[in-house]
Motif scaffolding. Structure first.
Motif, PDB file in Angstrom:
ATOM      1  N   ASP A 419       0.836  -1.215   0.000  1.00 55.82           N
ATOM      2  CA  ASP A 419       0.000   0.000   0.000  1.00 55.82           C
ATOM      3  C   ASP A 419       0.865   1.257   0.000  1.00 55.82           C
ATOM      4  OD1 ASP A 419      -2.271  -1.551  -0.009  1.00 55.82           O
ATOM      5  OD2 ASP A 419      -2.644  -1.363   2.156  1.00 55.82           O
ATOM      6  N   LYS A 420       1.955   1.230   0.720  1.00 57.61           N
ATOM      7  CA  LYS A 420       2.861   2.382   0.736  1.00 57.61           C
ATOM      8  C   LYS A 420       3.406   2.653  -0.672  1.00 57.61           C
ATOM      9  CE  LYS A 420       4.473   1.997   5.535  1.00 57.61           C
ATOM     10  NZ  LYS A 420       4.046   3.319   6.013  1.00 57.61           N
ATOM     11  N   PHE A 421       3.762   1.575  -1.370  1.00 53.21           N
ATOM     12  CA  PHE A 421       4.297   1.753  -2.712  1.00 53.21           C
ATOM     13  C   PHE A 421       3.225   2.243  -3.688  1.00 53.21           C
ATOM     14  CE2 PHE A 421       8.019  -0.423  -1.174  1.00 53.21           C
ATOM     15  CZ  PHE A 421       9.031   0.133  -1.939  1.00 53.21           C
ATOM     16  N   SER A 422       1.974   1.894  -3.436  1.00 59.33           N
ATOM     17  CA  SER A 422       0.901   2.428  -4.269  1.00 59.33           C
ATOM     18  C   SER A 422       0.850   3.944  -4.163  1.00 59.33           C
ATOM     19  CB  SER A 422      -0.453   1.834  -3.843  1.00 59.33           C
ATOM     20  OG  SER A 422      -0.492   0.455  -4.084  1.00 59.33           O
ATOM     21  N   VAL A 423       1.052   4.442  -2.952  1.00 59.70           N
ATOM     22  CA  VAL A 423       1.071   5.897  -2.742  1.00 59.70           C
ATOM     23  C   VAL A 423       2.294   6.508  -3.411  1.00 59.70           C
ATOM     24  CG1 VAL A 423       1.222   7.726  -1.014  1.00 59.70           C
ATOM     25  CG2 VAL A 423      -0.239   5.718  -0.600  1.00 59.70           C
ATOM     26  N   TRP A 424       3.462   5.906  -3.214  1.00 59.53           N
ATOM     27  CA  TRP A 424       4.698   6.460  -3.795  1.00 59.53           C
ATOM     28  C   TRP A 424       4.671   6.416  -5.322  1.00 59.53           C
ATOM     29  CZ3 TRP A 424       7.633   3.123   0.243  1.00 59.53           C
ATOM     30  CH2 TRP A 424       7.645   3.791   1.465  1.00 59.53           C
ATOM     31  N   ARG A 425       3.995   5.401  -5.864  1.00 60.90           N
ATOM     32  CA  ARG A 425       3.879   5.278  -7.314  1.00 60.90           C
ATOM     33  C   ARG A 425       3.121   6.473  -7.885  1.00 60.90           C
ATOM     34  NH1 ARG A 425       1.618   0.292  -7.185  1.00 60.90           N
ATOM     35  NH2 ARG A 425       3.582  -0.645  -6.557  1.00 60.90           N
ATOM     36  N   LYS A 426       2.100   6.925  -7.154  1.00 65.06           N
ATOM     37  CA  LYS A 426       1.302   8.060  -7.611  1.00 65.06           C
ATOM     38  C   LYS A 426       2.040   9.382  -7.442  1.00 65.06           C
ATOM     39  CE  LYS A 426      -2.960   5.616  -6.407  1.00 65.06           C
ATOM     40  NZ  LYS A 426      -4.041   5.484  -5.399  1.00 65.06           N
ATOM     41  N   LYS A 427       3.030   9.402  -6.546  1.00 68.36           N
ATOM     42  CA  LYS A 427       3.824  10.628  -6.317  1.00 68.36           C
ATOM     43  C   LYS A 427       5.186  10.493  -6.988  1.00 68.36           C
ATOM     44  CE  LYS A 427       3.959  11.791  -2.012  1.00 68.36           C
ATOM     45  NZ  LYS A 427       4.131  11.595  -0.553  1.00 68.36           N
ATOM     46  N   SER A 428       5.157  10.016  -8.231  1.00 67.60           N
ATOM     47  CA  SER A 428       6.413   9.694  -8.919  1.00 67.60           C
ATOM     48  C   SER A 428       7.252  10.915  -9.268  1.00 67.60           C
ATOM     49  CB  SER A 428       6.114   8.908 -10.199  1.00 67.60           C
ATOM     50  OG  SER A 428       5.259   9.651 -11.047  1.00 67.60           O
TER      51      SER A 428
END
Length: 478
Positions: A419-428
């Protein structure tokens, strides 16, 4: 192929029943039973094995081949040659079912020649079930079966000190022998068995902790027709394994003589503490896998053998092990170097197709357990961060962003981490901030990695190079 492997007693006579083995799986048959077979051939060890199948899995018993089977050892030997060595294993006399033939299992406790107990009942096998009772036939858990078996032996031989047994559990848990002994005593107390029995368990029996190491691939179904032709017979229980093996036993020094290791020097080590050997295996073999996977996969490679045969990945791995992992492990350097050479050779095994995506499962957790201790020790010893470990950590972050070019990367790990990486993916557009969040996950790492020397700057720089230059060119920057 009409001819089948069967036992000719004139060629393969049954041996005295000195070993009872809980577990009929591929690993034990290609590992410890194979070693006992070599001892039988080259020394006066002269020990036969009775296998006990702890759970009836529904497949035929080894008895249909008289206990015989073929161990096919394949890989790269010590001088770099590719080898394929079939060996008919005759150390097993018979196989019994714990459920259905437990009376025969218990009868073995009365055998005065019995000396050894071997087991591999999976990591969950050495456990305590408070519902198990002495009157159960059999009890559910492996330690409860052992307690019942030992108590029967104790009563039958009137507590004779020379009728204790040597335990070699091969389950993949820390200090497996100590844990098994702990649960046997716990059952004895719960079942209100005598203090004399408990004392006999502790003094007459030897519970060894072990570390086992061999890749066993099992029945080679895709190759069996060709193997039938090469062997000249069909074997329903054929098991394939790599050439390398290591058996580390934490126990008394007299085990060297008991196992006839001076007569037949197998790769068995009798040690006073198994911990350094586990750290070596976890740091070098498992650590090399975990460090290499995201780097090699993002470089376009798919298997371990492809990766170690790629010059850049091979150099990365050599530097990582030689400069950053081996120097912080507390063992003899020559032993560590020799183990490293054997690991690289094993990775090159042409008979094993080990996909990087299989090893990649739970990589964030694996990095924490296998590589983070070495990273922290390196920082403590050198005052700066290890650049290859940081490069691997940057590649791991990139891997978990979920893309190799236009291809989705299959990810499997703790859902909170994904889930954390899902957030970071959107804040690329803000990777520096994302990487800071990644490294500061103290709830996962157990420590805030941004506080360790220059870890954050090296990981951020490596990630930037991977994204802008690609892994191959980024590796050349190292």
């Amino acid at each position: 192929m009409e001819q089948r492997l069967t036992r000719d007693s004139a060629v393969f006579p049954p041996r005295p029943e000195k070993i009872i083995q809980f577990g009929e799986g591929n690993f034990l048959r290609a590992f410890i039973d194979w070693q006992f077979d070599l001892l039988n051939e080259h020394t006066d060890f002269n020990a036969g094995i009775t296998i006990v199948r702890p759970i009836d899995a529904g497949h035929p018993k080894l008895d249909q081949q008289g206990g015989l089977y073929t161990a096919l050892i394949r890989g790269i030997n010590e001088v770099g040659e590719s080898i394929s060595q079939p060996r008919v294993i005759s150390s097993v006399n018979r196989e019994l079912l714990a459920y259905g033939e437990f009376d025969q299992v218990m009868a073995i406790a009365q055998n005065p020649e019995l000396e050894w107990v071997v087991s591999n009942t999976t990591e969950a096998g050495i456990s305590f079930n408070e519902n198990d009772q002495l009157t159960d036939y059999p009890p559910t858990s492996f330690p409860a079966k052992v307690t019942k078996f030992l108590h029967h032996r104790f009563v039958h031989f009137n507590g004779s000190e020379d009728k204790g047994l040597i335990f070699l559990p091969c389950e993949l848990i820390d200090y497996n022998g100590e844990k098994l002994q702990e649960f046997v005593i716990k059952y004895a107390q719960q079942w209100q068995l005598s203090e004399a029995f408990i004392a006999w368990v502790n003094t007459a029996n030897t519970f060894c902790s072990t570390l086992v190491d061999r890749i066993v691939t099992g029945f080679p179904k895709d190759e069996i027709n060709q193997l039938d032709i090469e062997l000249g017979y069909h074997d329903d229980f054929l098991v394939a394994a790599e050439h390398f093996y290591l058996f580390v036993i934490q126990g008394p020094s007299w085990l060297n003589e008991k196992l006839r290791l001076e007569q037949c020097p197998l790769n068995i080590k009798i040690v006073s503490d198994i911990k350094p050997y586990k750290e070596r295996k976890v740091g070098i073999l498992n650590g090399a896998h975990t460090a290499m996977v995201p780097v090699a996969y993002l470089a376009g490679l798919d298997t371990v053998s492809e990766s170690v045969n790629d010059p850049q990945i091979a150099e990365f791995l050599e530097c990582l092990l030689d400069d950053e992992i081996i120097p912080v492990l507390n063992m003899d350097k020559q032993e560590l170097d020799e183990f490293k050479v054997s690991v690289i050779s094993r990775f090159k095994n042409p008979f094993i197709k080990h996909y990087l995506t299989s090893i990649a499962l739970n990589s964030l957790t694996k990095f924490k357990t296998r590589l983070l201790p070495q990273l922290i020790s390196y920082v403590q010893q050198n005052g700066s961060a290890p650049k290859h470990l940081c490069f691997s950590l940057a590649a791991l972050y990139c891997f978990y962003l979920g893309k190799r070019n236009d291809e989705d990367i299959p990810l499997s790990d703790n859902q909170d981490l994904l889930d954390k990486f899902s957030v970071w993916r959107k804040k690329s557009d803000n990777h520096a901030s994302n990487i800071e969040g990644f490294l500061s996950m103290a709830e996962h790492w157990g420590v805030d990695l941004t506080r360790l020397a220059n870890v954050q700057s090296l990981v951020t720089e490596s990630f930037s190079n991977i994204k802008t230059l690609g892994v191959k060119e980024a590796l050349s920057q190292l």
